[in-house]
Design a protein around this motif. Structure first.
Motif, PDB file in Angstrom:
ATOM      1  N   ASP A  63      43.530 -72.393 -36.117  1.00  0.00           N
ATOM      2  CA  ASP A  63      43.636 -73.728 -35.534  1.00  0.00           C
ATOM      3  C   ASP A  63      43.022 -73.707 -34.139  1.00  0.00           C
ATOM      4  O   ASP A  63      43.594 -73.143 -33.208  1.00  0.00           O
ATOM      5  CB  ASP A  63      45.096 -74.157 -35.463  1.00  0.00           C
ATOM      6  CG  ASP A  63      45.261 -75.640 -35.123  1.00  0.00           C
ATOM      7  OD1 ASP A  63      44.574 -76.104 -34.192  1.00  0.00           O
ATOM      8  OD2 ASP A  63      46.074 -76.311 -35.779  1.00  0.00           O
ATOM      9  N   PHE A  64      41.845 -74.324 -34.016  1.00  0.00           N
ATOM     10  CA  PHE A  64      41.145 -74.317 -32.736  1.00  0.00           C
ATOM     11  C   PHE A  64      41.902 -75.090 -31.659  1.00  0.00           C
ATOM     12  O   PHE A  64      41.882 -74.724 -30.490  1.00  0.00           O
ATOM     13  CB  PHE A  64      39.731 -74.892 -32.905  1.00  0.00           C
ATOM     14  CG  PHE A  64      38.775 -73.929 -33.526  1.00  0.00           C
ATOM     15  CD1 PHE A  64      38.029 -73.060 -32.737  1.00  0.00           C
ATOM     16  CD2 PHE A  64      38.602 -73.880 -34.898  1.00  0.00           C
ATOM     17  CE1 PHE A  64      37.140 -72.166 -33.299  1.00  0.00           C
ATOM     18  CE2 PHE A  64      37.720 -72.979 -35.478  1.00  0.00           C
ATOM     19  CZ  PHE A  64      36.988 -72.115 -34.672  1.00  0.00           C
ATOM     20  N   SER A  65      42.572 -76.181 -32.055  1.00  0.00           N
ATOM     21  CA  SER A  65      43.305 -76.967 -31.068  1.00  0.00           C
ATOM     22  C   SER A  65      44.433 -76.165 -30.436  1.00  0.00           C
ATOM     23  O   SER A  65      44.659 -76.229 -29.219  1.00  0.00           O
ATOM     24  CB  SER A  65      43.884 -78.232 -31.718  1.00  0.00           C
ATOM     25  OG  SER A  65      42.871 -79.171 -31.960  1.00  0.00           O
ATOM     26  N   ASN A  69      44.672 -75.548 -26.476  1.00  0.00           N
ATOM     27  CA  ASN A  69      45.841 -76.032 -25.739  1.00  0.00           C
ATOM     28  C   ASN A  69      46.558 -74.889 -25.037  1.00  0.00           C
ATOM     29  O   ASN A  69      47.149 -75.073 -23.962  1.00  0.00           O
ATOM     30  CB  ASN A  69      46.791 -76.781 -26.676  1.00  0.00           C
ATOM     31  CG  ASN A  69      46.218 -78.114 -27.133  1.00  0.00           C
ATOM     32  OD1 ASN A  69      45.409 -78.728 -26.425  1.00  0.00           O
ATOM     33  ND2 ASN A  69      46.607 -78.570 -28.308  1.00  0.00           N
ATOM     34  N   TYR A  70      46.495 -73.703 -25.620  1.00  0.00           N
ATOM     35  CA  TYR A  70      47.058 -72.522 -24.958  1.00  0.00           C
ATOM     36  C   TYR A  70      46.289 -72.248 -23.668  1.00  0.00           C
ATOM     37  O   TYR A  70      46.884 -71.916 -22.626  1.00  0.00           O
ATOM     38  CB  TYR A  70      46.985 -71.316 -25.889  1.00  0.00           C
ATOM     39  CG  TYR A  70      47.475 -70.031 -25.274  1.00  0.00           C
ATOM     40  CD1 TYR A  70      48.840 -69.804 -25.094  1.00  0.00           C
ATOM     41  CD2 TYR A  70      46.581 -69.046 -24.871  1.00  0.00           C
ATOM     42  CE1 TYR A  70      49.297 -68.616 -24.519  1.00  0.00           C
ATOM     43  CE2 TYR A  70      47.016 -67.864 -24.303  1.00  0.00           C
ATOM     44  CZ  TYR A  70      48.382 -67.648 -24.130  1.00  0.00           C
ATOM     45  OH  TYR A  70      48.827 -66.477 -23.555  1.00  0.00           O
ATOM     46  N   VAL A 132      49.634 -84.908 -21.048  1.00  0.00           N
ATOM     47  CA  VAL A 132      49.559 -85.799 -22.219  1.00  0.00           C
ATOM     48  C   VAL A 132      48.216 -85.675 -22.934  1.00  0.00           C
ATOM     49  O   VAL A 132      48.079 -86.150 -24.068  1.00  0.00           O
ATOM     50  CB  VAL A 132      49.807 -87.275 -21.838  1.00  0.00           C
ATOM     51  CG1 VAL A 132      51.146 -87.425 -21.165  1.00  0.00           C
ATOM     52  CG2 VAL A 132      48.684 -87.824 -20.971  1.00  0.00           C
ATOM     53  N   LEU A 133      47.240 -85.069 -22.266  1.00  0.00           N
ATOM     54  CA  LEU A 133      45.910 -84.932 -22.863  1.00  0.00           C
ATOM     55  C   LEU A 133      45.795 -83.549 -23.484  1.00  0.00           C
ATOM     56  O   LEU A 133      45.641 -82.542 -22.779  1.00  0.00           O
ATOM     57  CB  LEU A 133      44.822 -85.146 -21.811  1.00  0.00           C
ATOM     58  CG  LEU A 133      44.817 -86.525 -21.142  1.00  0.00           C
ATOM     59  CD1 LEU A 133      43.696 -86.607 -20.113  1.00  0.00           C
ATOM     60  CD2 LEU A 133      44.675 -87.632 -22.175  1.00  0.00           C
ATOM     61  N   ARG A 134      45.858 -83.513 -24.791  1.00  0.00           N
ATOM     62  CA  ARG A 134      45.797 -82.248 -25.508  1.00  0.00           C
ATOM     63  C   ARG A 134      44.880 -82.381 -26.725  1.00  0.00           C
ATOM     64  O   ARG A 134      44.656 -83.467 -27.248  1.00  0.00           O
ATOM     65  CB  ARG A 134      47.203 -81.810 -25.953  1.00  0.00           C
ATOM     66  CG  ARG A 134      48.091 -81.325 -24.802  1.00  0.00           C
ATOM     67  CD  ARG A 134      47.511 -80.077 -24.172  1.00  0.00           C
ATOM     68  NE  ARG A 134      48.312 -79.524 -23.094  1.00  0.00           N
ATOM     69  CZ  ARG A 134      48.077 -79.748 -21.797  1.00  0.00           C
ATOM     70  NH1 ARG A 134      47.074 -80.551 -21.428  1.00  0.00           N
ATOM     71  NH2 ARG A 134      48.819 -79.178 -20.869  1.00  0.00           N
ATOM     72  N   TYR A 135      44.358 -81.250 -27.155  1.00  0.00           N
ATOM     73  CA  TYR A 135      43.429 -81.223 -28.284  1.00  0.00           C
ATOM     74  C   TYR A 135      44.162 -81.458 -29.600  1.00  0.00           C
ATOM     75  O   TYR A 135      45.310 -81.050 -29.776  1.00  0.00           O
ATOM     76  CB  TYR A 135      42.713 -79.880 -28.346  1.00  0.00           C
ATOM     77  CG  TYR A 135      41.710 -79.667 -27.236  1.00  0.00           C
ATOM     78  CD1 TYR A 135      40.417 -80.159 -27.347  1.00  0.00           C
ATOM     79  CD2 TYR A 135      42.071 -78.974 -26.079  1.00  0.00           C
ATOM     80  CE1 TYR A 135      39.495 -79.963 -26.330  1.00  0.00           C
ATOM     81  CE2 TYR A 135      41.162 -78.774 -25.058  1.00  0.00           C
ATOM     82  CZ  TYR A 135      39.874 -79.278 -25.186  1.00  0.00           C
ATOM     83  OH  TYR A 135      38.968 -79.091 -24.189  1.00  0.00           O
TER      84      TYR A 135
END
Length: 632
Positions: A63-65, A69-70, A132-135
């Motif tokens: 999972d690239f997102s 996000n990490y 609040v801005l996440r992949y």
């Protein structure tokens, strides 16, 4: 105004080829570099640690997102900059040092597709560091700004250059399988336009065009108002064309060209489809329309191919005019294309066909007059393209410059120079001869009358026993057995005939001609002789076939040769034969012109009526073509 601090956040794995280039391009414009490694086994980590202490390990979860996000969790800057290792800021990076007063920014990404062709699109790559801005999305991850309509967008001048498509698309099958599984799972979880589009792209990469079309059609039905809707339509046209559904592809293209009137890519793609089905005049109109739109207007599109409104259109027009005997127009558009895009490799083939008689120093001098040879890299690029075409000009360039060439080139060069002993030695010392060099050993065998170099590499080449025996017989000068010609056999024979003509090895060519009376074999040789100006010889060696599918090509070639030689009456006979076997637009149009030349009015009008009813319709023909306009 205080300048914003930017955190570069990256995820990497085995990126030693390009990571340093990426980090060098941004080290002076970002405040910190965050690198998350997902399991590198090469020198990636060593390179990363030269630029930052913020290097973290992440257990890959498909999972690239999640991985991205990490990385965001460790960022302390005001803004996040997203780059992949095979990208770099190649233009206007100083714009990242300007005050950033919007919430997120679209950045132009230039995808190098190779051979001087590039695609440019805009994507959100710079955004505020806000929790609040996440992949989202396991593959082709993105920050979905539609969920935050109050945030303000901007466009920044920096341009991201990406060269990963040069190798990623053809990288190991395991990666393709991995990506396919990820995107199929994503579609099940979130059956939205973006995921269906990416599923279609994945199918397209695997040449599964029926499945790709269904995915693209679903994507368009769900995402007609999205910024990437034109791109979906482009892929729909491509899929339809690959499946041979050209009438539908043209219909989609015509509608799209009206809907997106300033988007030259649709006109360009339409031109390619028309050209593919023999509608040269329609293709010409499309490419001229591209030039009318212009690169400045086309570049405003959210996604576009560089050059479709300039040098690519000029290059295609040069090819069209050259094929139809309009050499001055071909030369005009060829020169414009080279001036605007000297790295566009297909222009070298146009140059070769425009000036077929140039050899040796004259060939090299002509290259210098047209292409800007500013450095050794350009020379190496030219040598590489000419060698891929197996054009002797590659050797002429190497003689003028100290260009490093592969050992296979040395074996090929020794053959061209007539030093067959050295050529055999060089090839025998190469441990693994690849399929791509099969034709070089065929050439050596034919010229040296020695099949040993070919036989020594028998196990290397993926040939069926029947094909192997055929090529072995050809090298040995024996009579060739009749057999169906595969696409690969045809390409190899064309390459062999071309280089024998260029080397003026006419004795070997004559021996080749007499090795078989098989019609398709004779046709392939005659076709190349005709293209090199040996029309009478081509006419002498061609024979009729008992196979209608072969006769379509044979009749058309004889028609064209006789027409060029001024024998319209005989050309008309073969034009009727070709049209009788395959009544398509291309054969019908050639028949119509000859009927007009021979003043056969009634039959010409019948053919004209038939052509007007064909699908896909030729808009140029139906609107423009008038026969016997001077006759009441």
């Amino acid at each position: 105004m205080t300048l914003s601090k930017i955190s570069l956040c990256m995820i990497v794995k085995n990126e030693e080829r390009c990571l340093e280039r990426c980090l060098e391009s941004v080290k002076d414009v970002v405040s910190e570099i965050i690198i998350v490694d997902t399991g590198s086994t090469d020198s990636t980590l060593d390179i990363a640690k030269k630029y930052t202490d913020h290097v973290y390990h992440y257990e890959w979860t498909n999972d690239f997102s999640d991985a991205r996000n990490y990385a965001l969790q460790h960022a302390t800057g005001d803004f996040i900059l997203h780059l992949d290792a095979d990208e770099y800021i190649g233009k206007n990076k100083e714009s990242l040092l300007m005050p950033l007063d919007q919430d997120y920014y679209y950045v132009r990404i230039r995808n190098d597709l190779g051979h001087g062709v590039a695609e440019v699109h805009r994507f959100i790559r710079l955004f505020r560091n806000d929790p609040v801005l996440r992949y989202e999305g396991a593959l082709h991850e993105q920050v979905d700004m539609s969920k935050h309509p109050h945030l303000k967008p901007g466009l920044i001048d920096a341009v991201i250059y990406h060269d990963g498509y040069l190798e990623d698309i053809v990288r190991e099958k395991s990666k393709k399988k991995r990506n396919m599984k990820i995107i199929q799972d994503e579609v099940k979880k979130k059956p939205n336009a973006f995921n269906y589009f990416n599923l279609g792209v994945q199918f397209s990469l695997e040449d599964r065009h029926t499945e790709a079309l269904k995915a693209f059609q679903k994507a368009y039905s769900l995402g007609k108002g999205t910024s990437y809707a034109p791109r979906i339509l482009m892929f729909i046209m491509k899929s339809l064309s690959e499946m041979g559904r050209n009438e539908e592809a043209v219909a989609v293209g015509e509608d799209s060209a009206i809907l997106y009137a300033d988007h030259a890519d649709f006109q360009y793609r339409l031109g390619l489809i028309y050209e593919n089905v023999g509608y040269d005049k329609d293709a010409e109109q499309c490419f001229l329309k591209c030039l009318e739109i212009g690169e400045a207007r086309n570049a405003l599109q959210f996604n576009h191919y560089e050059g479709t409104a300039s040098y690519l259109a000029h290059g295609k027009l040069a090819e069209l005019y050259l094929r139809n005997g309009q050499h001055e127009l071909a030369k005009k558009h060829f020169l414009k294309a080279v001036q605007e895009a000297p790295d566009l490799s297909f222009l070298i083939q146009v140059f070769i066909e425009l000036f077929p008689s140039l050899r040796g120093n004259e060939f090299v001098d002509a290259l210098f007059k047209i292409w800007p040879f500013n450095d050794l890299k350009r020379v190496e690029q030219m040598v590489s393209v000419l060698y891929s075409l197996r054009h002797p000009g590659a050797l002429d360039l190497v003689r003028c410059y100290k260009v490093k060439v592969p050992v296979e080139f040395e074996g090929w060069a020794a053959t061209l120079e007539g030093d067959y002993t050295s050529a055999k030695r060089i090839w025998s010392e190469i441990e693994h001869v690849r399929d791509a060099f099969f034709g070089d050993l065929i050439l050596l065998g034919v010229l040296s009358h020695d099949p040993d170099p070919l036989i020594q590499n028998r196990q290397v080449f993926s040939l069926r026993n029947r094909e192997w025996r055929w090529w072995n017989s050809l090298v040995c000068g024996e009579e060739l057995p009749e057999m169906p010609f595969s696409k690969e056999m045809r390409e190899q024979l064309i390459q062999l005939v071309n280089i024998l003509i260029r080397l003026e090895q006419f004795a070997s060519l004559e021996q080749l001609i007499h090795a078989s009376s098989q019609p398709i074999f004779r046709f392939i040789i005659a076709d190349q002789l005709n293209k090199k100006g040996f029309k009478e010889i081509a006419l002498d060696i061609i024979v009729e076939s008992s196979e209608p599918s072969e006769n379509v090509e044979i009749y058309a070639l004889v028609r064209d040769i006789l027409r060029d030689l001024g024998n319209a009456d005989d050309a008309l006979y073969y034009a009727k034969q070709a049209y009788g076997v395959l009544p398509n637009y291309s054969n019908g149009y050639q028949l119509l012109k000859l009927l007009e030349t021979c003043n056969q009015i009634v039959e010409a009008r019948e053919v004209q009526s038939e052509l007007m009813s064909l699908e896909p319709k030729s808009l140029w023909f139906n609107k423009t073509y008038k026969i016997f306009s001077n006759i009441n």
